[in-house]
Design a protein around this motif. Structure first.
Motif, mmCIF file in Angstrom:
data_model
loop_
_atom_site.group_PDB
_atom_site.id
_atom_site.type_symbol
_atom_site.label_atom_id
_atom_site.label_comp_id
_atom_site.label_asym_id
_atom_site.label_seq_id
_atom_site.Cartn_x
_atom_site.Cartn_y
_atom_site.Cartn_z
ATOM 1 N N LEU A 192 0.833 -1.203 0.000
ATOM 2 C CA LEU A 192 0.000 0.000 0.000
ATOM 3 C C LEU A 192 0.867 1.251 0.000
ATOM 4 O O LEU A 192 0.597 2.205 -0.742
ATOM 5 C CB LEU A 192 -0.928 -0.004 1.215
ATOM 6 N N LEU A 193 1.920 1.251 0.813
ATOM 7 C CA LEU A 193 2.809 2.409 0.842
ATOM 8 C C LEU A 193 3.549 2.578 -0.482
ATOM 9 O O LEU A 193 3.782 3.705 -0.931
ATOM 10 C CB LEU A 193 3.809 2.286 1.990
ATOM 11 N N ASP A 194 3.894 1.467 -1.105
ATOM 12 C CA ASP A 194 4.572 1.576 -2.398
ATOM 13 C C ASP A 194 3.626 2.114 -3.460
ATOM 14 O O ASP A 194 4.046 2.873 -4.344
ATOM 15 C CB ASP A 194 5.125 0.211 -2.822
ATOM 16 N N ALA B 155 -6.486 -1.520 6.331
ATOM 17 C CA ALA B 155 -5.772 -2.676 5.765
ATOM 18 C C ALA B 155 -5.933 -3.887 6.673
ATOM 19 O O ALA B 155 -6.147 -5.014 6.205
ATOM 20 C CB ALA B 155 -4.300 -2.344 5.575
ATOM 21 N N MET B 156 -5.847 -3.652 7.988
ATOM 22 C CA MET B 156 -6.046 -4.749 8.947
ATOM 23 C C MET B 156 -7.495 -5.234 8.910
ATOM 24 O O MET B 156 -7.756 -6.447 8.941
ATOM 25 C CB MET B 156 -5.678 -4.300 10.357
ATOM 26 N N ARG B 157 -8.440 -4.315 8.836
ATOM 27 C CA ARG B 157 -9.850 -4.704 8.760
ATOM 28 C C ARG B 157 -10.091 -5.579 7.522
ATOM 29 O O ARG B 157 -10.812 -6.587 7.590
ATOM 30 C CB ARG B 157 -10.753 -3.468 8.720
ATOM 31 N N HIS B 158 -9.503 -5.202 6.409
ATOM 32 C CA HIS B 158 -9.665 -5.983 5.175
ATOM 33 C C HIS B 158 -9.129 -7.394 5.369
ATOM 34 O O HIS B 158 -9.778 -8.376 4.966
ATOM 35 C CB HIS B 158 -8.946 -5.278 4.027
ATOM 36 N N ALA B 159 -7.948 -7.506 5.968
ATOM 37 C CA ALA B 159 -7.353 -8.828 6.185
ATOM 38 C C ALA B 159 -8.216 -9.679 7.116
ATOM 39 O O ALA B 159 -8.258 -10.903 6.980
ATOM 40 C CB ALA B 159 -5.946 -8.678 6.763
ATOM 41 N N MET B 160 -8.906 -9.031 8.045
ATOM 42 C CA MET B 160 -9.747 -9.746 9.005
ATOM 43 C C MET B 160 -11.167 -9.951 8.498
ATOM 44 O O MET B 160 -12.023 -10.462 9.215
ATOM 45 C CB MET B 160 -9.768 -8.998 10.334
ATOM 46 N N GLY B 161 -11.437 -9.509 7.267
ATOM 47 C CA GLY B 161 -12.764 -9.687 6.706
ATOM 48 C C GLY B 161 -13.788 -8.715 7.244
ATOM 49 O O GLY B 161 -14.993 -8.972 7.175
ATOM 50 N N GLN B 162 -13.330 -7.591 7.782
ATOM 51 C CA GLN B 162 -14.234 -6.588 8.338
ATOM 52 C C GLN B 162 -14.447 -5.456 7.330
ATOM 53 O O GLN B 162 -13.552 -5.140 6.543
ATOM 54 C CB GLN B 162 -13.667 -6.021 9.640
ATOM 55 N N PRO B 163 -15.615 -4.820 7.351
ATOM 56 C CA PRO B 163 -15.882 -3.731 6.405
ATOM 57 C C PRO B 163 -15.032 -2.506 6.719
ATOM 58 O O PRO B 163 -14.631 -2.280 7.866
ATOM 59 C CB PRO B 163 -17.366 -3.436 6.609
ATOM 60 N N THR C 291 -7.230 -1.541 -3.983
ATOM 61 C CA THR C 291 -6.295 -2.384 -4.742
ATOM 62 C C THR C 291 -5.942 -3.665 -3.981
ATOM 63 O O THR C 291 -5.258 -4.534 -4.529
ATOM 64 C CB THR C 291 -4.990 -1.628 -5.057
ATOM 65 N N LEU C 292 -6.391 -3.787 -2.725
ATOM 66 C CA LEU C 292 -6.059 -4.972 -1.937
ATOM 67 C C LEU C 292 -6.683 -6.219 -2.551
ATOM 68 O O LEU C 292 -7.779 -6.186 -3.094
ATOM 69 C CB LEU C 292 -6.557 -4.808 -0.493
ATOM 70 N N LYS C 293 -5.967 -7.329 -2.408
ATOM 71 C CA LYS C 293 -6.427 -8.596 -2.978
ATOM 72 C C LYS C 293 -7.537 -9.200 -2.133
ATOM 73 O O LYS C 293 -7.592 -9.013 -0.940
ATOM 74 C CB LYS C 293 -5.238 -9.569 -3.061
#
Length: 251
Positions: free
Chosen positions: A178-180, A218-226, A249-251
């Protein structure tokens, strides 16, 4: 179908959709989450995550250090990992490798926690590099030495963990990517920042508005949270709109 029937059918359909969303949300709030890391984990703002959330956060420490010295983490409201992981089975566990450890050390210590939590989805929170060295670390292909915040390092880490635990689910926060992405947008004059350090509040930590908004979600996305703006209501709207595009852009 007459207009009255159409109206009632539409109402029933809307009710079913809303009920499904409500039940899904309720199920999400029942899930449990545990985070292990240092201040770069703290910059994801665990306290704003949904559900039942605990953490073990020790400032500036690597995972092997946290494993060997769990007694006095710098964040005083931490739930110490030996007790927490022994007494409770979590749905999601985030672990954050950091400077000082090697690939084999990170694999070994994460493996110990995986075996303590046989049902949890494990999230590799990549953390991020100091702003001054971010670009060099990101392109570093050497995985033999100490940790570098590079895609190659985390790819190798995940490959080894998946080899050891083929039936387990692993996810990432992709914070370094994300930072890149932001840095690339800055170079192309497509970001509301002049330089990547504009997201940092010091040499390594994220700004409490923009940077943390990015990493929290980003952490919420990884944890499946909105995605959530809770706690960031005063953050500049245009900045959040841009960061949302980056998060998309996150997978």
């Amino acid at each position: 179908m007459n207009k009255v029937s159409q109206f009632f059918f539409s109402c029933i359909l809307t009710f079913c959709v809303l009920s499904q969303v409500t039940f899904s949300r309720a199920d999400e709030l029942k899930k449990s989450y545990y985070l292990i890391g240092n201040s770069l984990t703290w910059d994801t703002v665990p306290s704003l995550l949904d559900g039942d959330v605990q953490w073990h956060v020790d400032c500036g420490k690597s995972l092997p250090y946290i494993f060997e010295h769990p007694e006095m983490p710098c964040v005083k409201n931490s739930s110490l990992w030996p007790k927490a992981l022994k007494e409770k089975q979590y749905d999601f566990i985030s672990v954050q490798p950091h400077y000082g450890s090697t690939l084999s050390e990170d694999v070994d210590v994460i493996s110990k926690w995986i075996e303590m939590q046989p049902k949890a989805v494990f999230i590799i929170h990549t953390g991020w590099a100091r702003s001054a060295t971010r670009a060099d670390e990101y392109t570093n292909e050497d995985i033999e030495g100490k940790l570098q915040h590079s895609p190659d390092y985390f790819k190798a880490l995940l490959e080894e963990l998946k080899k050891r635990y083929p039936d387990r689910q692993f996810k990432q926060t992709y914070a370094i990517d994300l930072l890149d992405k932001v840095n690339s947008d800055i170079k192309n004059k497509q970001a509301p920042f002049n330089q990547i350090s504009d997201l940092y509040r010091d040499a390594i930590h994220m700004k409490t508005d923009s940077g943390r908004y990015l990493m929290h979600n980003a952490m919420r996305h990884a944890m499946g949270q909105p995605r959530s703006e809770k706690g960031y209501e005063k953050t500049d709207t245009k900045t959040k709109q841009y960061l949302n595009q980056v998060l998309d852009t996150l997978k």
